[in-house]
Design a protein around this motif. Structure first.
Motif, PDB file in Angstrom:
ATOM      1  N   UNK A  70      49.468  30.001  32.268  1.00 29.47           N
ATOM      2  CA  UNK A  70      48.090  30.722  32.392  1.00 29.47           C
ATOM      3  C   UNK A  70      47.570  31.371  33.444  1.00 29.47           C
ATOM      4  N   UNK A  71      46.654  30.328  33.714  1.00 30.05           N
ATOM      5  CA  UNK A  71      45.939  29.806  34.841  1.00 30.05           C
ATOM      6  C   UNK A  71      46.347  30.402  35.896  1.00 30.05           C
ATOM      7  N   UNK A  72      46.961  30.139  36.469  1.00 25.43           N
ATOM      8  CA  UNK A  72      48.148  30.539  38.051  1.00 25.43           C
ATOM      9  C   UNK A  72      48.372  32.283  38.078  1.00 25.43           C
ATOM     10  N   UNK A  73      48.546  32.797  36.504  1.00 24.44           N
ATOM     11  CA  UNK A  73      49.516  33.855  36.556  1.00 24.44           C
ATOM     12  C   UNK A  73      47.406  35.061  37.146  1.00 24.44           C
ATOM     13  N   UNK A  74      47.400  34.308  35.951  1.00 26.30           N
ATOM     14  CA  UNK A  74      45.363  34.754  36.242  1.00 26.30           C
ATOM     15  C   UNK A  74      44.555  34.788  37.081  1.00 26.30           C
ATOM     16  N   UNK A  75      44.725  34.015  37.807  1.00 26.79           N
ATOM     17  CA  UNK A  75      44.267  33.897  39.198  1.00 26.79           C
ATOM     18  C   UNK A  75      45.243  34.540  40.601  1.00 26.79           C
ATOM     19  N   UNK A  76      45.891  34.849  40.205  1.00 31.02           N
ATOM     20  CA  UNK A  76      47.106  35.236  41.284  1.00 31.02           C
ATOM     21  C   UNK A  76      46.417  36.794  40.716  1.00 31.02           C
ATOM     22  N   UNK A  77      46.086  37.610  39.596  1.00 29.48           N
ATOM     23  CA  UNK A  77      45.578  39.002  39.264  1.00 29.48           C
ATOM     24  C   UNK A  77      44.334  39.769  40.416  1.00 29.48           C
ATOM     25  N   UNK A  78      43.613  38.400  40.673  1.00 28.95           N
ATOM     26  CA  UNK A  78      42.788  38.541  40.896  1.00 28.95           C
ATOM     27  C   UNK A  78      41.430  38.558  40.555  1.00 28.95           C
ATOM     28  N   UNK A  79      40.639  39.537  41.672  1.00 29.28           N
ATOM     29  CA  UNK A  79      38.679  39.782  40.739  1.00 29.28           C
ATOM     30  C   UNK A  79      38.019  39.203  41.039  1.00 29.28           C
ATOM     31  N   UNK A  80      37.077  39.711  40.678  1.00 22.70           N
ATOM     32  CA  UNK A  80      35.513  39.415  41.297  1.00 22.70           C
ATOM     33  C   UNK A  80      35.361  38.552  39.812  1.00 22.70           C
ATOM     34  N   UNK A  81      34.636  37.484  39.836  1.00 24.59           N
ATOM     35  CA  UNK A  81      34.032  35.775  39.014  1.00 24.59           C
ATOM     36  C   UNK A  81      34.628  34.599  39.068  1.00 24.59           C
ATOM     37  N   UNK A  82      34.800  35.015  37.816  1.00 28.61           N
ATOM     38  CA  UNK A  82      35.269  33.733  37.047  1.00 28.61           C
ATOM     39  C   UNK A  82      36.547  33.950  35.985  1.00 28.61           C
ATOM     40  N   UNK A  83      37.548  32.828  35.760  1.00 26.81           N
ATOM     41  CA  UNK A  83      38.614  32.859  34.680  1.00 26.81           C
ATOM     42  C   UNK A  83      38.204  31.681  34.293  1.00 26.81           C
ATOM     43  N   UNK A  84      38.682  32.203  32.370  1.00 27.81           N
ATOM     44  CA  UNK A  84      38.460  30.569  31.750  1.00 27.81           C
ATOM     45  C   UNK A  84      40.065  31.194  30.981  1.00 27.81           C
ATOM     46  N   UNK A  85      40.989  29.842  30.175  1.00 32.07           N
ATOM     47  CA  UNK A  85      41.639  29.552  29.524  1.00 32.07           C
ATOM     48  C   UNK A  85      40.978  28.320  29.107  1.00 32.07           C
TER      49      UNK A  85
END
Length: 90
Positions: A70-85
């Motif tokens: 899930x972290x990899x998928x969200x990272x691939x989507x891109x966008x500014x800022x941070x992602x948290x799972x």
């Protein structure tokens, strides 16, 4: 798990993130986590994306693999800022 994007593009929509996350497959059950009801919530703000996964039990064998995917998928989507799972128990 936190990630930082390197570009300043626009964040993906909540629907795009949810669709991508729900398509991730549980390696043990060989079914998409969206079908299994594992995706509790998806939040997209201007500078961050948060995904909450609800695992069936505290020590779900595939939790680490699914969270990483899930972290990899969200990272691939891109966008500014941070992602948290985040992971919670159903």
């Amino acid at each position: 798990m936190n990630l930082t994007w390197k570009d300043n593009s626009v964040a993906p929509s909540e629907a795009d993130v949810r669709a991508a996350v729900e398509a991730v497959e549980d390696p043990d059950l060989r079914r998409a986590i969206g079908e299994l009801g594992v995706v509790r919530s998806v939040g997209v703000k201007r500078r961050s994306i948060t995904v909450v996964l609800a695992m069936p039990v505290a020590r779900w064998p595939a939790a680490v693999v699914v969270t990483g995917a899930v972290t990899s998928v969200v990272e691939e989507l891109g966008g500014p800022g941070s992602a948290r799972v985040d992971v919670v128990v159903m």
